[in-house]
Design a protein around this motif. Structure first.
Motif, PDB file in Angstrom:
ATOM      1  N   ALA A   1      -6.178  -8.339 -14.010  1.00  9.44           N
ATOM      2  CA  ALA A   1      -5.484  -8.286 -12.907  1.00  9.44           C
ATOM      3  C   ALA A   1      -5.777  -9.607 -12.660  1.00  9.44           C
ATOM      4  CB  ALA A   1      -5.607  -7.370 -12.016  1.00  9.44           C
ATOM      5  N   LEU A   2      -5.025 -10.800 -12.254  1.00 10.03           N
ATOM      6  CA  LEU A   2      -5.355 -12.001 -10.985  1.00 10.03           C
ATOM      7  C   LEU A   2      -4.355 -11.771  -9.813  1.00 10.03           C
ATOM      8  CD1 LEU A   2      -5.131 -12.841 -14.597  1.00 10.03           C
ATOM      9  CD2 LEU A   2      -6.975 -14.428 -13.476  1.00 10.03           C
ATOM     10  N   GLY A   3      -4.596 -12.641  -9.322  1.00  7.37           N
ATOM     11  CA  GLY A   3      -4.156 -12.508  -7.322  1.00  7.37           C
ATOM     12  C   GLY A   3      -3.353 -14.164  -8.295  1.00  7.37           C
ATOM     13  N   LYS A   4      -2.156 -13.698  -8.313  1.00  6.84           N
ATOM     14  CA  LYS A   4      -1.179 -15.462  -8.067  1.00  6.84           C
ATOM     15  C   LYS A   4      -1.547 -16.393  -8.215  1.00  6.84           C
ATOM     16  CE  LYS A   4       2.748 -15.031  -4.910  1.00  6.84           C
ATOM     17  NZ  LYS A   4       3.519 -14.983  -5.101  1.00  6.84           N
TER      18      LYS A   4
ATOM     19  N   GLU B   1      -4.588  -3.483  -3.282  1.00 10.18           N
ATOM     20  CA  GLU B   1      -4.447  -3.274  -2.198  1.00 10.18           C
ATOM     21  C   GLU B   1      -2.736  -3.914  -1.575  1.00 10.18           C
ATOM     22  OE1 GLU B   1      -5.630  -8.074  -0.303  1.00 10.18           O
ATOM     23  OE2 GLU B   1      -6.882  -7.254  -1.936  1.00 10.18           O
ATOM     24  N   VAL B   2      -2.756  -3.274  -0.405  1.00  8.57           N
ATOM     25  CA  VAL B   2      -1.460  -3.436   0.226  1.00  8.57           C
ATOM     26  C   VAL B   2      -0.933  -4.931   0.169  1.00  8.57           C
ATOM     27  CG1 VAL B   2       0.183  -3.076   1.811  1.00  8.57           C
ATOM     28  CG2 VAL B   2      -1.479  -1.524   0.998  1.00  8.57           C
ATOM     29  N   GLY B   3      -0.127  -5.094   0.246  1.00  5.00           N
ATOM     30  CA  GLY B   3       0.590  -6.719   0.323  1.00  5.00           C
ATOM     31  C   GLY B   3       0.305  -8.067  -0.779  1.00  5.00           C
ATOM     32  N   ARG B   4      -0.227  -7.076  -1.984  1.00  3.91           N
ATOM     33  CA  ARG B   4      -1.306  -8.237  -2.490  1.00  3.91           C
ATOM     34  C   ARG B   4      -0.184  -8.452  -4.124  1.00  3.91           C
ATOM     35  NH1 ARG B   4      -7.521 -10.284  -3.664  1.00  3.91           N
ATOM     36  NH2 ARG B   4      -7.077 -12.026  -5.060  1.00  3.91           N
ATOM     37  N   GLU B   5      -0.303  -9.320  -4.429  1.00  4.06           N
ATOM     38  CA  GLU B   5       0.577  -9.709  -5.530  1.00  4.06           C
ATOM     39  C   GLU B   5      -0.246 -10.413  -6.697  1.00  4.06           C
ATOM     40  OE1 GLU B   5       5.577 -10.523  -4.376  1.00  4.06           O
ATOM     41  OE2 GLU B   5       3.999 -12.703  -3.554  1.00  4.06           O
ATOM     42  N   ILE B   6      -0.174  -9.169  -8.066  1.00  5.56           N
ATOM     43  CA  ILE B   6      -0.933  -9.776  -9.047  1.00  5.56           C
ATOM     44  C   ILE B   6       0.049  -9.803 -10.233  1.00  5.56           C
ATOM     45  CG2 ILE B   6      -2.342  -8.087  -8.103  1.00  5.56           C
ATOM     46  CD1 ILE B   6      -1.567  -5.923  -9.999  1.00  5.56           C
TER      47      ILE B   6
END
Length: 320
Positions: free
Chosen positions: A209-212, A184-189
């Motif tokens: 993996a988790l979204g921050k 997913e472009v732009g998503r930081e994990i």
């Protein structure tokens, strides 16, 4: 003649007596005047001394009052500073508690995978409930021999060069730095990884993996009725997560000014906690900060504007 002499002598005697009485009266009046003068003098002198002493006492009370209020203010300010440090510790404790929860889930998964001859995508589907329950984006498994990763959402890629995989293959539970999600472009994990053992040998790595943003959703980010707030940033001042109700610049150091900025940079790069008053684009603020030792260059910040500090001190003084 004798009678005349007696009359003259009697007259002179009476005159002498009268003069003597008059002298005594005058002398007594003079003495009374002197006494009155002495009384007035001593009264004025005593009044002057009392007035001067009263002034000294009043001045002393004012000075002691100022000293007392200064002591009260200093005590209150130190108390608020201590609260900021405690809030910083509590925030770090919350983050560590969240991390431990995620590691516990991965350890259970690793225990299940230990009995599997090979771990396939279908096998990873068994953990779908854990994925949903814990807000994971995905679960993956990396084979120790090939370095190939498989994920619960159907991806396969080489992961042997990822630091969180390499560290886990050395027996370490690991949390990655902030990464860009490839799906997913732009998503930081953030990626958590745990070694998978089979008969004492590491056969692979399980990771998730988790979204921050999951941290920001679970950590108390404001206090003192919203006047104070907290956030996490890396050593370069880039935000990792923050209070979504606050307007922040792209980098914390974009709003901090003066020599204190370099002091904060120096402290967080040396993993040293600190607390400073800093000038910002919207006024003076007290900033407390501490490094999160289990995370990659993460630092927890607690901020309270000076206006909020003065407000809290005024409330406390009213109680005093």
């Amino acid at each position: 003649i004798k009678a005349k002499v007696n009359r003259v002598v009697g007259f002179l005697m009476k005159k002498h007596v009268m003069e003597e009485k008059t002298f005594k009266v005058l002398t007594r009046e003079k003495e009374n005047d002197n006494i009155l003068k002495n009384i007035k003098y001593h009264s004025i002198k005593n009044y002057s001394i009392s007035f001067f002493v009263s002034i000294l006492i009043t001045m002393g009370m004012v000075i002691m009052g100022d000293i007392y209020m200064d002591a009260v203010n200093e005590t209150l300010r130190m108390g608020l500073h201590q609260q900021l440090l405690e809030l910083s510790k509590q925030g770090i404790s919350q983050i560590k508690q969240i991390n431990e929860e995620y590691f516990r889930v991965l350890r259970v998964m690793a225990g299940s995978m230990a009995d599997m001859e090979t771990v396939t995508t279908d096998d990873l589907d068994r953990f779908t409930l854990d994925v949903v329950k814990n807000s994971f984006l995905r679960v993956g498994y990396v084979d120790a021999d090939s370095g190939i990763a498989k994920t619960s959402d159907g991806y396969s890629f080489y992961a042997g060069d990822r630091s969180y995989v390499a560290d886990a293959l050395q027996g370490q539970e690991q949390i990655s730095a902030i990464l860009q999600d490839r799906t997913e472009v732009g998503r930081e994990i953030i990626v958590f990884s745990v070694p998978v053992y089979e008969h004492g040998r590491i056969k692979g790595v399980v990771f998730t993996a988790l979204g921050k943003e999951v941290y920001g959703d679970r950590i108390t980010m404001d206090f003192y009725s919203g006047q104070g707030y907290s956030f996490v940033a890396d050593n370069d001042g880039q935000f990792i997560f923050k209070n979504q109700r606050k307007d922040f610049p792209a980098n914390i150091f974009d709003s901090y000014r003066g020599e204190q900025v370099e002091k904060i940079r120096e402290d967080i790069r040396g993993n040293q906690p600190g607390m400073l008053q800093v000038d910002t684009t919207d006024g003076k603020k007290m900033v407390a900060y501490s490094s999160i030792d289990t995370m990659h260059l993460w630092n927890f910040f607690v901020v309270l504007p000076e206006t909020a500090i003065e407000s809290q001190m005024n409330l406390s003084r009213q109680r005093v």
